[in-house]
Design a protein around this motif. Structure first.
Motif, PDB file in Angstrom:
ATOM      1  N   TYR A   1      22.969  -3.096  44.575  1.00 52.37           N
ATOM      2  CA  TYR A   1      21.695  -3.041  43.708  1.00 52.37           C
ATOM      3  C   TYR A   1      21.165  -4.328  43.271  1.00 52.37           C
ATOM      4  CZ  TYR A   1      23.721   1.495  44.003  1.00 52.37           C
ATOM      5  OH  TYR A   1      24.308   2.966  44.285  1.00 52.37           O
TER       6      TYR A   1
ATOM      7  N   HIS B   1      11.843   0.211  45.183  1.00 54.74           N
ATOM      8  CA  HIS B   1      11.827  -0.183  43.678  1.00 54.74           C
ATOM      9  C   HIS B   1      12.881  -0.931  43.418  1.00 54.74           C
ATOM     10  CE1 HIS B   1       9.289   3.768  43.643  1.00 54.74           C
ATOM     11  NE2 HIS B   1       8.285   2.665  43.925  1.00 54.74           N
ATOM     12  N   GLN B   2      12.764  -1.414  42.208  1.00 49.63           N
ATOM     13  CA  GLN B   2      13.735  -2.470  41.970  1.00 49.63           C
ATOM     14  C   GLN B   2      14.709  -1.649  40.915  1.00 49.63           C
ATOM     15  OE1 GLN B   2      13.879  -6.089  41.832  1.00 49.63           O
ATOM     16  NE2 GLN B   2      15.829  -5.691  40.756  1.00 49.63           N
ATOM     17  N   PRO B   3      15.941  -1.869  41.299  1.00 47.58           N
ATOM     18  CA  PRO B   3      17.082  -1.246  40.531  1.00 47.58           C
ATOM     19  C   PRO B   3      17.370  -2.315  39.134  1.00 47.58           C
ATOM     20  CG  PRO B   3      17.860  -1.760  42.752  1.00 47.58           C
ATOM     21  CD  PRO B   3      16.991  -2.380  42.702  1.00 47.58           C
ATOM     22  N   LEU B   4      17.468  -1.556  38.239  1.00 47.38           N
ATOM     23  CA  LEU B   4      17.552  -2.052  36.919  1.00 47.38           C
ATOM     24  C   LEU B   4      19.198  -2.126  36.510  1.00 47.38           C
ATOM     25  CD1 LEU B   4      14.513  -1.307  34.872  1.00 47.38           C
ATOM     26  CD2 LEU B   4      15.089  -3.417  36.215  1.00 47.38           C
ATOM     27  N   GLN B   5      19.439  -1.007  36.520  1.00 49.27           N
ATOM     28  CA  GLN B   5      21.031  -0.477  35.767  1.00 49.27           C
ATOM     29  C   GLN B   5      21.453   0.349  36.570  1.00 49.27           C
ATOM     30  OE1 GLN B   5      20.120   0.955  31.679  1.00 49.27           O
ATOM     31  NE2 GLN B   5      18.704  -0.757  31.567  1.00 49.27           N
ATOM     32  N   CYS B   6      22.821   0.542  36.668  1.00 43.20           N
ATOM     33  CA  CYS B   6      23.676   1.481  37.259  1.00 43.20           C
ATOM     34  C   CYS B   6      25.195   1.959  36.876  1.00 43.20           C
ATOM     35  CB  CYS B   6      24.050   0.990  38.778  1.00 43.20           C
ATOM     36  SG  CYS B   6      24.935  -0.426  38.829  1.00 43.20           S
TER      37      CYS B   6
END
Lengths: 954, 435
Positions: B352, B381-386
């Motif tokens: 990510y 789309h841009q992953p921010l958190q996981c």
């Protein structure tokens, strides 16, 4: 030869009979006579159309598009009606003779036997796109045609009055001499290579008879007198009847040397033809011709269908030749005594340059496979190589002494899902041939395997190209990889009464209780036992009476041959597939106490319009044993067809289900970005119901509330989850009783009035109108207490209340925030996701992107689940060090998206954040959920969503 | 029947042109020469056909990774994989790729690039390479808890309670030593460093820290060690002077021919550092937590790794929880926490979050790494958190333009609260220390 001659005969017959009439009138006549013909009509005195397609080993793959497809193709070609029609007209003449004999016979009774024989001969030759003429469109075309007469038939007397100018034109066509060798049609006597290879009919004797323009009268000029259907010449769409072939690749040709010139073409290649054409002098004509060219270039049927028809695949293959991909079946046992070149390659595909490079290093694969097993104690799974700048992943599958190697470009297939892809191919091959050895080691399988892997690579490398020409939305590779990789079939839940009827019809069929099949009738053992069947409607599984593993086997086959999308996008006139299969479960089980009967299994797939039924038959066991390689039995095919016809009554009900507003409700990502709000506002103002609704929202919006991330604390109850929400407010006033009505999910009636599309839009409407200043501000409102239904009932009619409770919404909150979901139930082998139509209804610019992203993310989530699976069942204490992250139960990723092309320099682009979350449950039944929802949803509802989805699966 | 034990890793080094084995490290039992020859052979064969073999995976998580450096040295690493196929294959590959890069840099650091690329006498090179073994073994074993720099290529840092005092002393000391590069290492992590030191390439900083750790483990009070900087000056050696101030606290400078070790030790160390002994003791007391006591972490944070993406520094800690309510599932051990933290870091960054350190590596490496990180590029789309919920604990990762935070929480923390915990932890640390 026979074919061509026969065709010619018909041409002359038709033309000869109507020499006085001009071409246009001839068409009108044909159309009328064909219009009564119906493809699904099936009369006993006519043999089934597929009879001649049965191959020597009994297999059958017969696919025929319906009239609807032709109409669609015509509609696509905006201006080219006339052209297409001219092209069809040629076919119509044939088909007319071939199939619609009744009317003809009325006038020419004598001709009947000949015609029947002719028809059979004709059938041998595939005529893909034009099997069924656009009969219904006849009248329309006719009028269009009369306004713009076809210019293709230049040698018709009526046309010659127009002043014509000779022009030279260059046409590039793709020729493949190899196809000649492979095809059953021998060289035509008269036409030779010109006819067989290029598809141009030239009759020296005709030149005089039909009268070429005097100034060009020469015996040896190669005038195009006709075009062979489906040949390169007709496909390129620029060679017209009446043109004169002047040169091939800069070599001047005449009727004397043309055969020699064409025979010099060594392999598949593109040649440049120089043609002398008669261009009409006046402008309108010229315009017309140009439009003809344009429209002819677009294929009337998608590449996929062409591929399935087994047409020339070299062109498709060439377009991906630069992408490195390969499949090889290598022998690990080398006889070193007689080292021959490439002896170890048992099978290889394709033969492009990039794959040749991979083939050159097969030594690596063999060595690694041999060596690494001893080094690390496990079979080799994959390796990654750099080919120039391109990364290629290679997957391995070792079986006995052979090794299957599949190389795929990393940009198409990430390493994460390579194993699934390879595993699926291997399973499909095993289902089709029993074992890899049997699939690859028989020489006569090679062409079929070529076809198999051509489909395989085309689907992975250029799926969009396969689908062009059809109306399907652009496919995303991740989505295909993810959904096809799931060990499950897409399921469509049906209303119980329809479901029951479908099941009853299927059960009736499966009981094999029809007269001719019963043992008593003939006093013979029945040929096959029906093990079960499953029914697809527009690519959705709607009923399944097969055990899970069998279902997956059947589905893998259907997926590989793209049968499911085919049935959903294109109306299938008729599809009959018959082949022996080797269901994996039945081949392998050795349960103590029970053994499967040692029978042979056959798969029969019959498709009619949007329905497709797959039947698994068993020979041996309690049916009579199958000898040799039996072909499809007419009785069984007819019974399936009858079943499908019976089911067509239910089509309306299924369609209604497909058209029903999505349950659970879905939102479109675009509604959560302010750019979309304007659009919705305009929508609201244009629709009276909407504006009323919006007005109500505005009226009741007391305050607004910033809605952020997980920070949202205020609890709002929705009617659905109110039972669990005991702490909801008890107070009610007039405003609150209206409140649920503000969300269209709770007021399906208003939505239904507007139709499905509006219904789903509605949530955005209320959302959009609520948001005044900040990004996501919605009216704060009190909600009805579910335990005080009395007051509610005063304001809402009983029906409304009922419907309110029936609408399913997974997320809590006033508006719906669920974008997409996939629920997989691994016991039954099915998964549920929003239907394609539901997806299409939520059209928007960002939403498709979001779904692509969702699928891509799901690949990763599922890979995480898969990786941890083998470790499950061990206790934490037993685990050795360095054992990875451990079993993953739940995994989520938060994404941020921005609208594309944000032009406003002053303000930063608005953003929207959403979660993609996957969860694997092992209890009570193994299930996997993947959901995608807007960030604003409160935390507990995430749990709710998962829990509620139990109600989703069946 | 297999030659390599589960979970063990063996490193092979050969000359790229002739395939002469130079050394093998790791694993108790060395692979037979025939296998080493074949492993090298397949790569050479492929290279001859325009195909560069980069990695291979087997059932049960076994892995082989090949890499040729500077067209002169071939490094191959073979890993045996886990017990029952539970290895996260993708994760493992990244770890091994990183290991090879580090081993190569470490060889350059000790011997200089010239000696490695222009091999004149193989026997002599073999002898010379022995001097790298301790460092290579340290990289291979990766035993030292709490050091993640080898993986992240971000300098493991320790945030001292009073940084300004230490910084001033260090600046003064470095200047006196006629250098611009100086750093103070406490518990193997950088407590303070001069500005120039931070300007070194991140892998160099990480590698120098590793070198200093191994030097100080030898127990000597001071040493003078010639080093080549793999990216800064791969051909010209500098002197690394190291002085032990207190057990666990070392100060180092990178300098030219002067001053001599003796003069620096006698003249400068006492002058600059004696007044700061108490400060240093405070610093040592911070210990493995890396964070000063002024930062109060929420009780439900088991472990965390915080990376500053701009300065390429990281702090990490694992907390030994004391008061666990009865009935809760047992918490993972400390060692396991470090392991999960590492794995989760690799998991998130390979799938990510992009690692932007590609900006500061050589173009050749960038090309290679761009190919391994293909999955990240697939997102529209841009992953921010996981987050990840496993049987042992919950992990949460988040990325902001400035920071990356990875933290572990016990299973008792509800999943929906993780985000709040993470964002609060981030703002707490950044607020209190300005990291």
């Amino acid at each position: 030869m026979a074919t061509a001659n026969a065709r010619k005969c018909i041409d002359t017959n038709v033309c000869g009979g109507k020499t006085e009439e001009d071409g246009v009138e001839m068409h009108g006549c044909d159309c009328e006579s064909t219009s009564s013909f119906n493809s699904s009509d099936y009369s006993d005195d006519l043999e089934p159309e597929w009879l001649d397609d049965i191959q020597k080993n009994g297999e059958l793959f017969y696919l025929e598009l319906s009239e609807g497809e032709e109409e669609a193709a015509l509609a696509n070609a905006n201006q080219g009606v006339a052209t297409n029609h001219v092209r069809f007209s040629e076919k119509e003449a044939e088909i007319l003779t071939e199939q619609n004999k009744n009317q003809r016979c009325a006038s020419r009774t004598k001709g009947e036997p000949t015609l029947k024989r002719l028809a059979r001969i004709l059938r041998r030759k595939r005529r893909p796109s034009q099997r069924k003429p656009g009969a219904k469109d006849g009248g329309k075309e006719n009028s269009a045609l009369s306004s713009a007469p076809a210019s293709i038939l230049k040698n018709q007397p009526g046309q010659r009055q127009a002043v014509t100018v000779q022009q030279l034109k260059e046409v590039c066509v793709y020729l493949n001499p190899k196809r000649l060798a492979g095809s059953s049609a021998p060289l035509c006597e008269g036409g030779g290579l010109l006819e067989a290879l290029l598809g141009v009919v030239h009759r020296a004797s005709w030149s005089r008879g039909l009268g070429d323009p005097p100034e060009v009268r020469q015996e040896d000029r190669l005038t195009v007198h006709g075009l062979i259907p489906n040949s390169p010449a007709i496909k390129c769409g620029q060679i017209l009847i009446g043109d004169v072939l002047v040169a091939v690749d800069d070599v001047d040709v005449s009727s004397e040397n043309i055969e020699r010139v064409l025979s010099c073409i060594p392999g598949p290649t593109q040649v440049r033809l120089l043609l002398e054409t008669l261009a009409p002098a006046d402008d309108s004509r010229a315009e017309h011709t140009s439009s003809v060219r344009k429209t002819k270039a677009s294929p009337p049927v998608s590449q996929l269908v062409r591929l399935l028809w087994g047409e020339d695949t070299a062109e498709l293959q060439m377009s991906i030749a630069h992408v490195p991909h390969i499949v090889m079946f290598l022998s690990l046992k080398l006889d070193s005594a007689s080292p021959q070149e490439e002896e170890e390659i048992l099978y290889q595909y394709p033969a492009s340059e990039a794959s040749g490079q991979l083939k050159g290093v097969r030594g690596i694969f063999l060595t690694l496979c041999d060596m690494l097993e001893n080094v690390t104690g496990g079979r080799i799974l994959s390796s990654s190589l750099l080919l120039g700048k391109q990364l290629v992943h290679v997957g391995y599958w070792k079986e006995s002494n052979n090794l299957l190697v599949i190389g795929l470009p990393a940009e198409r297939v990430p390493l994460l899902c390579l194993q699934t892809v390879v595993g699926d191919v291997v399973r499909t091959l095993k289902v089709m041939y029993g074992s890899l050895d049997r699939a690859f080691c028989q020489a006569d399988h090679a062409p079929r395997l070529d076809h198999f892997f051509c489909l395989f690579f085309q689907q992975l490398i250029q799926p969009s190209r396969l689908r062009d020409g059809s109306s399907a939305p652009p496919t995303d590779v991740s989505g295909t990889l993810f959904l096809d990789g799931l060990p499950a079939v897409r399921w469509l839940t049906l209303p119980p009464e329809i479901k029951m009827e479908v099941d009853t019809v299927l059960s009736d069929f499966e009981s094999s209780d029809f007269g001719e099949m019963s043992e008593d009738f003939f006093g013979l053992r029945r040929l096959y036992v029906i093990l079960g069947s499953c029914l697809f409607y527009k690519s959705y599984l709607i009923a399944n009476h097969l055990p899970k593993e069998d279902l997956l086997d059947v589905c893998l086959y259907c997926q590989h041959y793209c049968l499911l999308p085919l049935a959903s996008e294109q109306r299938v006139g008729q599809l009959v597939i018959w082949r022996e299969v080797f269901p994996q479960q039945r081949a392998s089980t050795n349960n103590p106490g029970y053994s499967q009967p040692q029978g042979r299994h056959f798969l029969l797939i019959v498709g009619l319009r949007h329905f497709m039924q797959c039947v698994l038959l068993e020979a041996g066991g309690c049916a009579s044993a199958a000898l040799g390689s039996p072909g499809p039995d007419c009785v069984y095919v007819d019974q399936v067809k009858a079943t499908l016809l019976q089911l067509e009554v239910l089509q309306a009900g299924v369609e209604e289900r497909l058209n029903a507003p999505p349950a659970p409700c879905l939102s479109c990502a675009d509604w959560f970005l302010p750019a979309a709000r304007d659009r919705l506002d305009s929508l609201a103002s244009s629709s009276p119901v909407f504006s009323k609704l919006a007005g109500a929202v505005r009226g009741s919006s007391g305050g607004s509330r910033g809605r952020s991330l997980f920070g949202e604390r205020a609890r709002r109850s929705s009617p659905q989850r109110s039972q669990s929400d005991s702490g909801s407010e008890g107070q009610m006033d007039a405003g609150t009783s209206l409140a649920p009505g503000l969300s269209p999910h709770s007021t399906p009636d208003s939505g239904r009035k507007l139709g499905g599309r509006r219904d789903s839009l509605g949530s955005g409407g209320s959302e959009g109108s609520g948001g005044s200043g900040g990004l996501f501000k919605i009216p704060r409102m009190k909600h009805p207490n579910p335990f005080f239904l009395g007051t509610l009932k005063k304001t809402l009619t009983e029906r409304e209340t009922e419907e309110m409770y029936n609408t399913m919404k997974l997320t809590s909150g006033a508006e719906n925030t669920l974008f997409h979901y996939v629920v997989m139930e691994s016991v039954q082998g099915i998964f549920i996701a929003p239907t394609h139509r539901e997806e299409a209804q939520l059209s928007g610019s960002i939403h498709p992107q979001l779904i692509r992203n969702f699928h891509h993310c799901c690949l990763s989530i599922r890979a995480a689940f898969q990786q941890s699976l083998p470790a499950r069942g061990r206790r934490a204490a037993d685990r050795p060090q360095g054992w990875g992250l451990g079993p993953v139960k739940e995994h989520g990723v938060l994404f941020q998206c921005k609208p594309e092309n944000w032009t406003d320099q002053r303000k930063p682009a608005p953003t929207m954040t959403y979660w993609v979350i996957g969860r694997m449950l092992l209890e009570p039944v193994p299930q996997e959920f993947y959901v995608c929802f807007h960030d604003s949803v409160a935390e507990v509802p995430v749990e709710m969503a998962f829990r509620l989805s139990f109600g989703l699966a069946l | 029947m297999m030659m390599l034990q589960h979970g063990s890793t063996q490193l092979l080094c050969l000359t790229a042109s002739s395939g002469v084995p130079l050394f093998t490290r790791g694993a108790s039992k060395q692979l037979p020469f025939s296998v080493i020859g074949s492993l090298n052979g397949v790569h050479m064969f492929g290279a001859g056909h325009g195909v560069v073999l980069s990695s291979c995976e087997t059932e049960g998580g076994g892995k082989v990774v090949w890499r040729v450096f500077q067209d002169s040295m071939m490094l191959i690493v073979v890993s045996g994989g886990g017990q029952d196929g539970a290895g996260d294959s993708k994760e493992d590959e990244v770890r091994l790729q990183r290991l090879l890069e580090n081993v190569w840099s470490c060889m350059v650091l000790v011997l200089g690039q010239d000696e490695l690329t222009n091999v004149r006498n193989v026997e002599r090179l073999k002898r010379d390479l022995r001097s790298c073994f301790s460092l290579i073994d340290q990289l291979l074993e990766d035993r030292q808890e709490g050091i993640l720099g080898n993986l992240t290529h971000c300098a493991d840092s320790l945030l001292p309670p009073n940084p300004t005092l230490l910084q001033e002393a260090l600046d003064g000391f470095t200047q006196a030593a006629d250098s611009e590069f100086g750093c103070l290492i406490v518990h193997g992590r950088i407590a303070a460093a001069t500005e120039k030191w931070w300007r070194l390439a991140p892998p160099e900083v990480v590698l120098l820290s590793a070198l200093i750790r191994s030097l100080s483990a030898s127990g000597s009070a001071s040493c003078d060690y010639p080093v080549f900087l793999p990216q800064g000056s791969p051909t010209v050696a500098h002197r690394l002077l190291r002085f032990q101030l207190l057990p666990g606290a070392d100060v180092c400078v990178l300098c030219g021919p002067t001053p001599s070790l003796h003069s620096a030790e006698s003249g400068m160390v006492g002058r600059f550092w004696t007044p700061l002994v108490e400060t240093l003791r405070d610093c040592l007391a911070v210990g493995e937590h890396s964070l000063p006591r002024s930062v109060s972490l929420r009780p439900d944070v088991l472990a965390l790794l915080l990376i500053n993406r701009e300065t390429r520094r990281s702090v990490s800690c694992v907390r030994t929880s004391t008061n666990r309510p009865l009935g809760d599932p047992p918490l993972p051990s400390k060692a396991r926490c470090w392991e999960i933290l590492k794995l989760f870091y690799i998991f998130s960054t390979t799938r990510y979050f992009n690692q932007e350190e590609t900006l500061c590596v050589s173009p050749e490496e960038r090309a290679q790494r761009a190919n391994t990180d293909d999955f990240v590029l697939g997102f529209s789309h841009q992953p921010l958190q996981c987050y990840l919920v496993t049987e042992e604990c919950k992990s949460y990762g988040l990325q902001t333009p400035q920071h990356q935070l990875f933290l572990l929480a016990p299973l008792s923390v509800p999943t929906f609260a993780l985000r709040t915990v993470a964002t609060q932890t981030l703002s707490d640390i950044v607020g209190a220390t300005g990291f």
